[in-house]
Design a protein around this motif. Structure first.
Motif, short mmCIF file in Angstrom:
data_model
loop_
_atom_site.label_atom_id
_atom_site.label_comp_id
_atom_site.label_asym_id
_atom_site.label_seq_id
_atom_site.Cartn_x
_atom_site.Cartn_y
_atom_site.Cartn_z
N ASN A 123 0.75 -1.23 0.03
CA ASN A 123 0.12 -0.09 0.23
C ASN A 123 0.81 0.97 0.00
O ASN A 123 0.35 2.37 -0.49
N ASN B 117 -10.32 7.20 -3.71
CA ASN B 117 -10.42 6.09 -4.33
C ASN B 117 -9.35 5.15 -3.87
O ASN B 117 -9.32 4.10 -3.45
N GLU C 214 -9.13 4.50 -0.07
CA GLU C 214 -10.00 3.57 0.27
C GLU C 214 -9.61 2.03 -0.06
O GLU C 214 -9.62 1.09 0.64
N GLN C 215 -8.83 2.00 -1.32
CA GLN C 215 -8.74 0.75 -1.80
C GLN C 215 -7.48 0.12 -0.99
O GLN C 215 -7.39 -1.10 -0.71
N PHE D 281 -6.38 0.86 2.08
CA PHE D 281 -6.68 0.45 3.39
C PHE D 281 -7.95 -0.82 3.53
O PHE D 281 -8.14 -1.27 4.66
N ASN D 282 -8.47 -0.96 2.45
CA ASN D 282 -9.76 -2.01 2.49
C ASN D 282 -9.12 -3.21 1.94
O ASN D 282 -9.99 -4.37 1.94
N SER D 283 -7.95 -3.43 1.33
CA SER D 283 -7.42 -4.80 0.80
C SER D 283 -6.57 -5.43 1.63
O SER D 283 -6.44 -5.08 2.93
#
Length: 139
Positions: A75, A131, A134-135, A137-139
């Motif tokens: 990330n 976006n 969000e991607q 930290f949500n992966s």
């Protein structure tokens, strides 16, 4: 006597023409001054909007730097790319601010278009930033 009346009449007409011309010049000068003031107001308004947007971008960069510190390696790399893009957008905004600040009335149309395009590009980048974060930290 008629000749004297004609001369007097011509003198009166000449006086009125000169007086009207003087009023026209004052009116023209007032209109030019109002146009210049309007141009300067619009230029200042656009400059202020771009400066506010630049502050927003710089704030997002600061927030992103904090998120990069807390991110894992995968990330972190993605967020670094987003940060680099935002750094470029901040530079673009600075160029747009300089261009607006130094714009002449004659170049205003092109300057305004450049500033508006830059603004739209930055807004899109900020949306993409959201976006990406969000991607990441949500992966």
């Amino acid at each position: 006597m008629k000749t004297l009346a004609h001369i007097f009449g011509i003198a009166m007409i000449a006086t009125m023409v000169v007086a009207c011309d003087g009023n026209q010049n004052r009116s023209d000068n007032r209109e030019l001054s109002e146009l210049q003031d309007d141009f300067e107001d619009k230029r200042d308004e656009l400059k202020n909007e771009l400066e506010e947007m630049k502050l927003d971008v710089e704030s997002e960069i600061d927030n992103l730097e904090d998120k990069i510190e807390d991110a894992n390696d995968e990330n972190k790399a993605r967020l670094e790319e987003v940060k680099d893009d935002l750094d470029e957008k901040a530079d673009d905004l600075e160029r747009a601010i300089d261009k607006v600040e130094n714009s002449t009335k004659q170049a205003w149309h092109d300057t305004k278009e450049f500033a508006e395009d830059t603004s739209e590009d930055v807004e899109e980048s900020l949306e993409e930033l959201g976006n990406e974060i969000e991607q990441a930290f949500n992966s």
